[in-house]
Motif scaffolding. Structure first.
Motif, mmCIF file in Angstrom:
data_model
loop_
_atom_site.group_PDB
_atom_site.id
_atom_site.type_symbol
_atom_site.label_atom_id
_atom_site.label_comp_id
_atom_site.label_asym_id
_atom_site.label_seq_id
_atom_site.Cartn_x
_atom_site.Cartn_y
_atom_site.Cartn_z
ATOM 1 N N GLN A 100 0.846 -1.184 0.000
ATOM 2 C CA GLN A 100 0.000 0.000 0.000
ATOM 3 C C GLN A 100 0.886 1.239 0.000
ATOM 4 O OE1 GLN A 100 -2.770 0.921 3.298
ATOM 5 N NE2 GLN A 100 -3.985 -0.752 2.436
ATOM 6 N N GLY A 101 0.395 2.298 -0.622
ATOM 7 C CA GLY A 101 1.159 3.544 -0.630
ATOM 8 C C GLY A 101 1.957 3.701 -1.903
ATOM 9 N N LYS A 102 2.733 4.770 -1.919
ATOM 10 C CA LYS A 102 3.406 5.140 -3.147
ATOM 11 C C LYS A 102 4.872 5.441 -2.855
ATOM 12 C CE LYS A 102 2.501 8.322 -6.923
ATOM 13 N NZ LYS A 102 1.712 9.473 -7.369
ATOM 14 N N ILE A 103 5.750 4.883 -3.666
ATOM 15 C CA ILE A 103 7.172 5.195 -3.542
ATOM 16 C C ILE A 103 7.645 5.719 -4.885
ATOM 17 C CG2 ILE A 103 9.479 4.321 -3.018
ATOM 18 C CD1 ILE A 103 8.201 2.030 -1.488
ATOM 19 N N VAL A 104 8.146 6.951 -4.897
ATOM 20 C CA VAL A 104 8.669 7.522 -6.140
ATOM 21 C C VAL A 104 10.152 7.818 -5.928
ATOM 22 C CG1 VAL A 104 8.493 9.384 -7.813
ATOM 23 C CG2 VAL A 104 6.427 8.527 -6.678
ATOM 24 N N VAL A 105 10.992 7.232 -6.762
ATOM 25 C CA VAL A 105 12.438 7.419 -6.637
ATOM 26 C C VAL A 105 12.948 8.050 -7.926
ATOM 27 C CG1 VAL A 105 14.649 6.314 -6.226
ATOM 28 C CG2 VAL A 105 12.587 5.382 -5.150
#
Lengths: 247, 358
Positions: A62-67
């Motif tokens: 769940q959630g968002k990871i932007v790298v």
């Protein structure tokens, strides 16, 4: 130092479970370019899992990871793109034992970046010199001490010229007399402006290099503060307890 | 400088290794006695009293020892089966080429211009085509020799060679499939491995040679040797898969993580990082499977092919040579042993070469 305020890692509403065990709970964390973040906390608090999510060694639910502007999702292309730009250093070094030190360093640049072997070799020697271990290039990892192996691992990560380096307890498996040589390399790297996220118990190191301290407990980020405030005036009582135990 | 005289050293060695306690002294004596009753008669039978040349069993009558004349008279047949005598140079040529390639492989370490990977590629890609052409002919001026005429040690080596070269990569793929994260791939691999491992090789060979043609449409028929080769390859690849899987499991997960964190994809990580380590660990098991495969080739006898053991056995029933079964089997055993022992020694040297101290 004047900082270019550019968000390079943006984590919002991250939740992760291992089967029924809720390891990461509602994590929000942003890291800007050039920032040095040190994550600490008791064992089992989810520190390692969190940084392993940043290069998708762990999948989040769940959630968002932007790298670096790329979102981590099921798209393999995105995952590979992120991994090319994010280096990782492990507690147990994870050097490739069947390859020489030099081959360990040349592998990813030649197979992933597709640069020529001679260019890869020059680059490898450059970074080996930088971690002060150039003379060991032709040895196998099994012939080096733990501290030397970890420095090779750092050089291996640097050979990909990543924008971000993740350190997962890089000194925890080392004999005490070897910790300093690894921390020195890391400190140098920090001074050169590398974006770094370190999970570590080395509070001396944290005090000198960190721009930002993150304290985790039971899967949550309990406190985020500048090192001065974190060490001299921690707000949360769990942080206070943790610091009183390890300092 | 003072040195201990040799005879004192050897006395010490004897005492330490053979007579260090009363139990050890007894065991030494018992072993010496066993050697005494077994070795002299064996030498007498196989060498001193043996007959080396002759036209039939009766030539061996005067001597009490082994009748090696039988092997001597039939050696061509043992080596080539029913392969036409005038065409046997083709088999010899093919094996001579292979032999040269292997010499090249051994020298590759010492001579810089010889790249090991080139020679391996030569052995794996053009060589089988050349060998197949030489063996079966049928075009460009070579007379066709049907596979039913192939036999003897030649056939044994062909079956074992193809079996080894084909089952090894297939076994690796099956092992990777069994550890795959894709459920369908994994289930298929498990089903295949468990099915094949659960039946005897004889039944696989029977299926391949007797039942398969019944299922194929009228007129569609392919070579019996080819069917046997497919049967043996599939059978051994299932075993190979389990050996390789053992190696894959022994490589720490950190290795894959390190490879992935550097941006390597699945196939690159497997090929460059995991498999080299896993295969090194399972060399003893892999060679074990190769040796088993080599000896299992004798089972093609039951589908009517005359491999090395089969042709020797058939020759012992020849009226001229009745009573030479023991010589035939001893000769067979010796030849199989030489091949299997060579494989074992070669594997040890490979293990040593790959040792990087981890």
């Amino acid at each position: 130092m004047e900082k270019n305020i550019e968000t390079i890692i943006d984590i919002t509403g991250l939740n992760k479970w291992f089967d029924y065990f809720h390891v990461l709970k509602d994590i929000n964390l942003t890291v800007v370019k050039g920032e040095r973040v040190v994550i600490c906390g008791p064992s089992g608090s989810g520190k390692s899992t969190l940084i392993r999510c940043i290069n998708r060694l762990e999948e989040h639910q769940q959630g968002k990871i932007v790298v670096g502007g790329v979102e981590l999702n099921d798209d393999l292309k995105n995952i590979e793109e992120v991994r090319r730009e994010v280096g990782m250093i492990f507690q147990h070094f994870n050097l490739f034992p069947h390859l020489t030190v030099l081959e360990n360093l040349m592998l990813a640049p030649t197979w992933v970046r597709k640069i020529s072997r001679s260019e890869a070799k020059d680059k490898a020697m450059h970074y080996l010199e930088r971690v002060k271990i150039g003379e060991q290039a032709l040895k196998f990892p099994g012939q080096l001490s733990g501290g030397q192996q970890q420095r090779v691992a750092i050089a291996r990560g640097l050979c990909m010229e990543p924008k971000i380096m993740l350190f997962d307890e890089p000194t925890s498996a080392l004999d005490p007399e070897m910790i300093k040589e690894v921390l020195d390399v890391m400190t140098e790297l920090a001074e050169e402006g590398m974006t770094m996220i370190c999970v570590t118990h080395e509070m001396g190191f944290a005090k000198t290099v960190a721009d930002c301290m993150v304290f985790m407990d039971e899967g949550k980020i309990v406190e985020r503060a500048s090192p001065d405030q974190f060490f001299d005036n921690p707000q949360n009582e769990r942080t206070q307890l943790f610091l009183s135990q390890i300092l | 400088m003072h040195t201990t005289p040799i005879h004192i050293n050897s006395m010490k060695w004897l005492h330490k290794n053979l007579f260090s306690s009363s139990l050890n002294t007894m065991l030494t004596m018992a072993a010496l006695y066993l050697l005494w009753i077994v070795v002299p008669p064996a030498i007498e039978w196989s060498l001193l009293e043996a007959t080396w040349v002759g036209e039939s069993r009766s030539a061996c009558e005067p001597n009490s020892g082994a009748c090696w004349a039988f092997v001597d008279a039939r050696i061509e047949q043992f080596l080539y089966g029913l392969y036409p005598a005038t065409e046997r140079w083709r088999v010899n040529l093919a094996f001579a080429i292979l032999f040269l390639l292997f010499i090249g492989l051994f020298l590759a370490g010492t001579i810089k211009q010889l790249k090991r990977s080139w020679i391996v590629t030569l052995i794996l890609i053009p060589y089988p085509v050349i060998a197949l052409y030489l063996f079966s002919g049928g075009s460009f001026g070579l007379v066709e020799v049907e596979t039913t005429q192939w036999g003897g040690l030649f056939l044994t080596i062909v079956i074992a060679g193809v079996g080894i070269v084909a089952s090894f990569p297939l076994g690796i793929l099956l092992a990777l499939a069994r550890r795959s994260e894709m459920r369908a791939v994994r289930s298929l691999a498990i089903a295949f491995i468990e099915l094949i491992r659960g039946v005897p090789l004889i039944s696989v060979l029977f299926m391949a040679s007797v039942m398969l043609p019944l299922f194929l449409p009228e007129g569609v028929n392919f070579d019996k040797l080819l069917r046997a080769l497919i049967g043996i390859t599939l059978f051994q690849s299932a075993y190979m898969a389990e050996v390789v899987r053992g190696g894959l499991q022994a490589v720490p997960s950190g290795q894959v993580e390190a490879a992935e964190s550097l941006g390597l994809g699945y196939w690159s990580s497997m090929r460059l990082i995991v498999l080299p380590q896993a295969l090194k660990l399972v060399i003893p098991g892999v060679v074990n499977t190769f040796i088993a495969l080599f000896k299992d080739t004798t089972l093609v006898m039951i589908i009517g092919m005359f491999d090395f053991l089969g042709i020797v056995q058939a020759a012992t029933t020849n009226p001229k040579w009745l009573g030479t079964a023991v010589e035939g089997y001893v000769f067979c055993a010796a030849v199989y042993w030489i091949f299997c022992f060579s494989m074992s020694r070669y594997s040890i040297s490979v293990e040593r070469k790959l040792d990087t101290g981890y």
